[in-house]
Structures are given as C-alpha cells and as structure tokens.
Design an enzyme around this catalytic site. Structure first.
Site, mmCIF file in Angstrom:
data_model
loop_
_atom_site.group_PDB
_atom_site.id
_atom_site.type_symbol
_atom_site.label_atom_id
_atom_site.label_comp_id
_atom_site.label_asym_id
_atom_site.label_seq_id
_atom_site.Cartn_x
_atom_site.Cartn_y
_atom_site.Cartn_z
ATOM 1 N N GLU A 1 32.578 50.296 50.729
ATOM 2 C CA GLU A 1 32.868 49.295 51.751
ATOM 3 C C GLU A 1 34.348 48.946 51.894
ATOM 4 O O GLU A 1 34.728 48.256 52.842
ATOM 5 C CB GLU A 1 32.075 48.000 51.486
ATOM 6 C CG GLU A 1 32.534 47.189 50.296
ATOM 7 C CD GLU A 1 31.825 47.566 49.018
ATOM 8 O OE1 GLU A 1 31.893 46.794 48.048
ATOM 9 O OE2 GLU A 1 31.204 48.649 48.990
ATOM 10 N N CYS B 1 30.974 51.935 46.182
ATOM 11 C CA CYS B 1 29.932 51.741 47.188
ATOM 12 C C CYS B 1 30.422 51.966 48.608
ATOM 13 O O CYS B 1 29.632 51.907 49.548
ATOM 14 C CB CYS B 1 29.328 50.347 47.057
ATOM 15 S SG CYS B 1 28.304 50.157 45.569
#
Length: 672
Positions: free
Chosen positions: A366, A364
């Site tokens: 991050e 994702c």
C-alpha cells in the site's frame, strides 16, 4: 472515558485480538484494558511535538475516536506509542542498496527484529554494482557448556552439535556475541564484510551471553529463539558466500540471504517476518524470479511476497507485441492464477509526485517508498460515518495530524531519519469501506459507477491534504510528499468488527475453522459452548491438534438489516467479478490514494486464466500494485468455507457472529 472493559463495543473477535496483540503489561503486572491503551497511545503521540501545536480538545476528540473504534492508527502505534524507549512507530520499511553491501542486510535484520516488515527491489540495476565475492569465510561458534541450550533439553537438541571442534569458548580470540539487536546485527555485518573485504582469518563467535531458548522477550513480547537460530543463519550466509567465490551474487542469492535473516527472526516466536521482493521485467533472471515460489525452491522463499516490476516501457512493448514482454506477462498470469503470485508493481505510475526514485513497496503493497523510508499509517472507520460526512472529515483531519506528529518519533537509522525529514510521508487510510457503502444502500460491485461516492472520496482526500499541508506549515516542516493510502488493516479492523481496508467481506455466511491444541482454554471453552470439534486430517500438524468449527454470520448482514436495508446489498467476494473488483481499485487509486492501495483480488474457481489474462492488462496501467488470492476455501479443512443462507438457517448447533479471515496473497504479513 469508559471505565470498564465490558462496556466496550468490540467486534465479534475484537477483544480477543486486542488482548493477544496490543494489551501491554503494566508496572504492577496487570494487563492494560482498552481505555488505558487508548490514553497511552494518544498521550504518547501528542507528546511528540510541543503543546502549542495541539488544537483545543484534540486529546479528548482523539480518545473518543479511538475508544469507539471510529478511527485507529496502525497496529504499531497501538503497540508502542507512549512506551518509554520503544518508539518504533513504523510497521514497514524499504531496505535500499548503498555502496557497502552489508548496509542493506544490517538494516533489514534490525528492522525485522523490531517487528517491522521490509521490502526490497532485487533488480539488476541495484545489485550489479557489487563486486564478486573475494574471500572464503571461516566461521565458527563456541559456547560455555553451562549454557542452558548447550545440551538437549526437554526434547530439544542441544546447540553443541553446531559448535566448532577447533576452538574453545575460553580462547581470548573469540568474539563475544552480545544478546541484543545491535549485537546480532554486528555479527552479520562482520561476516558480509569479511566476504567482500580483506582476508582476516577465522571468525570465532562466542554465544554464551545469548539468552536460552524460551526466555521471555520483554520488549515486544514472545520468547527468545536461543543461540541456535543465529548460528544457523550465520553459517547459512557464510556457506552461500563461500559457494560464490569469484562470482557476483544474483537476485535470488540476495533474496536467500534476506530469507535466512527473516527465518532467524521468526524463530523468536514473536511474529512472522513480512517481506516484499521485487524484480524488473527486463532482467535476464526474471523467469527464475517468477518461479521462485512455485517450484522446488518454494521452501527457500516463504518469508516474502513477490512482485514483478513493470513500467511504461513494458506497456509500450506489450502493445507492440514484444516477445519478451508478452512472455513475462503470460508466465506471471499463469503463476498468479495457480498460486496467487507474483503480483505486479507499476513503478512508472508509482513515481508520480516523487522527487527521489521509489524502489519498492512495503510487504503488503500500500506504500511505495524510497530507500530506507518507512510507512506511517492510520485509518478512519468509514462504516461508523455512513450518515455523518462532516464527522468523517473531522476524523480524517485528526488522523492526519496524528500521523504527521508520528514522523517526530525516535528513528534509529540515520538513513531513515534523512528520508523521513525529507518526505514526511503519511498514509491516511480507511477501513469499513463496504460497511460504508452498504449502510447507504449501495452494493460494493456498483460503487465505482456512483458519482456521489467518487465525490465524497475526493472530498475526503482534499480534507486530508489541506489539513496535512496546514499542519506541516505550523510545524515548520516540509508538507508530506504523499498523504493517503488503503492498507489491509487486518487486526485493527477486527477490533471494531468492520470490513478490512477496501476489501469486500469473504462471505455473508460461512464455517470458520481455527486450529488449537488439545487441552487449550480455547478448545475447552468452545466445547463447553457446544461448537463442533474436528480431528486434524493433516497429521504433520501433530496428533495434539484439533480443529474448532464455528458456523457464522458476518456482522454486516445484521447491521444492514437493522437499518431496514435488504441484506441483498451485502455481497461476498465470490459474488463480485474480477472486472468489478479491479474497477473499484482503479477508482480508489484515482480519487483517493496518492500512495498505493492494498487490495487482494479473490479469484474464484470460475475465474479462468484466459479471463485473468485479458482483464488484468486492461487495468495494470491504472494501478500501482496488484495481487490476487486463490483457493482459500479449496484446501482440506480450510480456514473458512462459504455456506448459503439456507445452510446457516438450517444448522441446529450453536451459531455466532464473526468476520471471515482475509489472508495475504503471499501469506507473509506482520501481526502488528
């Protein structure tokens, strides 16, 4: 402690998400309720270090925070913390490239089977060291006819059609496949080593011991895939290597092997296998990589998100008018505008503060990680502290300590143990960001121009960093190399009914559609309550599929009204410009996240390629990672359709409070 589940202040879909995803079966066969899960998680985390490193009342304060959804660790902590023999505490990882090629694939396979996500960088600088494929793989599978999956069962074809006609399962030379993670990884390693090493003759694998399709998996839940998924994966990998005899594997070859591994894991019906694939902008094969999910090859890479690695050299080349840099950027923007991928990953900015090269992000985006490192996430619900800055700081301190303790959890891979011992990286983040802003009377689109917001976020970061350094000193370990991030927080935020990560809400008023089967309890309940049911227009989904339609108001609207604030302060993603969204991400990267940020820019139909082209390049030097999402509400029977306040108020059917569904840009994220 709250004694009964009914007293918990769930978000609109929080209890359903919890019961589906995090409630474990207890020894007596009953399911955990939320207070029991919280106590298990807190006790399990505190037990990772000696009691002398626990502050007075730390247990009670942590329980209070989690119980009331004021702070929550990442889903993996909720699922396995405090469970004996199941200390797989980390959601995502990066699989690096060691001298032995099979090490990459064994790590990927093992972590995906544990339910984690895996990112990898397939740039030429990492894979060019591997020699050409030497040997043809002669792989065979055998199985006892007594196996439940041998012949057709309940309309499912038998595995006998995939078995060898040259070898018998009772032959002494067969290699038994153990029904375990380690057993399955071992078979994959044998295949890859055979292709790269000495000729060793036929490999005949006996899958008789592998449990049958549909058997329960006690560890992580779900059901077994049976031997078929493993057989198909191994034969597919063998075929790929056999087609490359005398040649080196290219990026898309390596990606395809990882994809086949992920498909095998998905077949277990536990979760989607989440992956990230990255390739450097200068690589000769970059354009094939960019198009790998937008042309006929799309089906071959659906288990991964993709991003193009850019760096300071890219920005210099682009500024000077370099033809290759310009073309890479344009092709990326065109594909991004059309389908949402690829994203961009700025490796130069990501390298700041690191001592070893970070090779990739997690799926994702991050957290940027060194080879074989993991992400270790926890979040504070900012919306719960809109009028309590000191309370927020206390929550950030406690979550920092929680995550540092988690670095002492069991880690199976020696390579990961080394990375964790060196970096002790944590990712303290938050969710409910828009809730926090709106409850202070601040619009999401304007927050980056608010000095007070910047100051509060910087103070929160200093709180985390100071606490982390002090706690690491007490534990006699290196201070975390980095401390903060913002993750998507999909399921965890839904427990609380708060906004996900730093995303703006999808819509204030919307229609939400959920697919279910005829006869399902969900369908019966929805019909009894008076909600609309639609025929599924996509016949490929099956004649038994029905679409439940809920007409919804986002709970944030009501919460803001209750505080006496005009609901106009609440903005939907379609109300926020591309420039403002990227400005917010750049601000958060500057004042809060020393790791990275997962924020998906929702492109509206009004966003042109020209606007995306000229706006994105202004922000890329300030962002570590960037992704977009397109057309969520444009396809037939979409998961949500935004409606106006008038349409909502004029609707005469049953109306509910719900959150919208925020999909990942590449639709490849783990469930927990």
């Amino acid at each position: 402690m709250v004694a009964i589940q009914d007293e918990i202040k769930w978000g609109p879909v929080g209890q359903a998400v919890y019961e589906r995803t995090y409630s474990r079966t207890k020894p007596d066969g009953t399911k955990e309720i939320w207070p029991e899960t919280v106590e298990r998680v807190v006790n399990g985390n505190l037990a990772l270090v000696d009691k002398k490193f626990r502050k007075k009342n730390e247990k009670e304060e942590l329980i209070d925070l989690l119980l009331n959804f004021k702070a929550l660790p990442a889903g993996r902590h909720l699922w396995v913390s405090g469970v004996e023999g199941r200390q797989f505490l980390f959601n995502c990882h990066v699989s690096g490239w060691r001298d032995k090629l099979s090490d990459h694939y064994s790590f990927t396979f093992d972590e995906l089977m544990k339910g984690g996500g895996v990112g990898s960088n397939y740039s030429d600088r990492f894979i060019r060291k591997y020699a050409a494929v030497k040997n043809k793989i002669d792989a065979h599978f055998v199985c006892s006819p007594d196996h439940a999956d041998f012949n057709e069962r309940e309309g499912r074809p038998g595995i006998n059609r995939l078995l060898s006609s040259s070898y018998h399962h009772e032959w002494a030379g067969c290699i038994p496949v153990e029904d375990s993670r380690e057993g399955w990884v071992d078979i994959l390693v044998r295949i890859i080593n055979a292709a790269q090493g000495k000729v060793i003759g036929p490999l005949v694998f006996d899958v008789t011991r592998v449990r049958c399709y549909g058997s329960p998996i006690k560890g992580f839940g779900g059901t077994a895939s049976g031997p078929e998924a493993l057989i198909r994966m191994i034969l597919g990998v063998a075929e790929l290597f056999n087609n490359k005899i005398g040649q080196k594997l290219e990026s898309l070859d390596h990606m395809l092997i990882d994809h086949m591994i992920a498909q095998c894991v998905v077949a277990g019906n536990v979760r989607r296998s989440a992956r990230m694939s990255i390739k450097h902008w200068r690589d000769p094969g970059i354009f094939e990589f960019i198009k790998c999910k937008t042309d006929d090859a799309r089906v071959a890479h659906w288990t991964t998100n993709i991003s193009v690695e850019i760096d300071n050299a890219f920005f210099k080349a682009f500024k000077k008018g370099d033809k290759h840099a310009k073309k890479v950027y344009k092709v990326c923007i065109d594909a991004m505008h059309d389908s949402g991928e690829p994203g961009f990953w700025n490796s130069s900015l990501s390298q700041h503060g690191e001592t070893v090269e970070v090779e990739s992000t997690n799926p994702c985006g991050e957290i940027c990680l060194i080879p074989f490192e993991n992400c270790n996430l926890g979040h504070v619900n900012l919306g719960a502290f809109y009028d309590d800055t000191e309370g927020a700081k206390r929550a950030f301190k406690l979550m920092t300590r929680f995550l540092i303790r988690a670095t002492f959890g069991d880690i199976g891979s020696e390579w990961q143990r080394e990375a964790v011992a060196m970096n002790r990286r944590i990712g303290v983040g938050f969710f409910g960001f828009q809730d926090w802003l709106c409850k202070q009377g601040i619009k999401y689109s304007e927050c980056y121009n608010e000095p007070a917001i910047r100051k509060k976020l910087m103070n929160f970061y200093e709180t985390v960093k100071t606490e982390g350094m002090e706690y690491a000193r007490m534990l006699r370990i290196p201070a975390p190399i980095k401390f903060s991030t913002i993750a998507p927080t999909g399921t965890t935020a839904k427990l609380a009914g708060s906004g996900e990560g730093c995303q703006a809400i999808i819509a204030k008023y919307f229609e939400q559609r959920i697919r279910t089967q005829i006869g399902s309890p969900m369908l019966k309940k929805a019909m009894a309550e008076g909600h609309e049911v639609e025929e599924c227009i996509n016949k490929e989904e099956g004649l038994n599929t029905r679409i439940l339609k809920y007409v919804c108001q986002h709970p944030l609207v009501e919460e803001v009204k209750a505080l006496g604030i005009d609901e106009e302060v609440v903005e939907s993603q379609s109300d926020i410009s591309l420039y403002d969204t990227l400005s917010i991400q750049a601000m958060l990267q500057e004042v809060w996240a020393d790791n990275s940020i997962s924020l998906t820019v929702n492109l509206t139909p009004a966003t042109t390629k020209k606007e995306l082209y000229h706006t994105m390049i202004k922000f890329l030097p300030r962002l570590k990672g960037t992704t977009v999402l397109v057309g969520v509400g444009d396809r037939p029977q979409p998961p949500y359709t935004q409606i106006t306040a008038k349409q909502y108020n004029d609707y005469h059917g049953i109306k509910v409070m719900r959150q919208g569904i925020q999909e990942c840009a590449g639709n490849a994220c783990p469930i927990k």
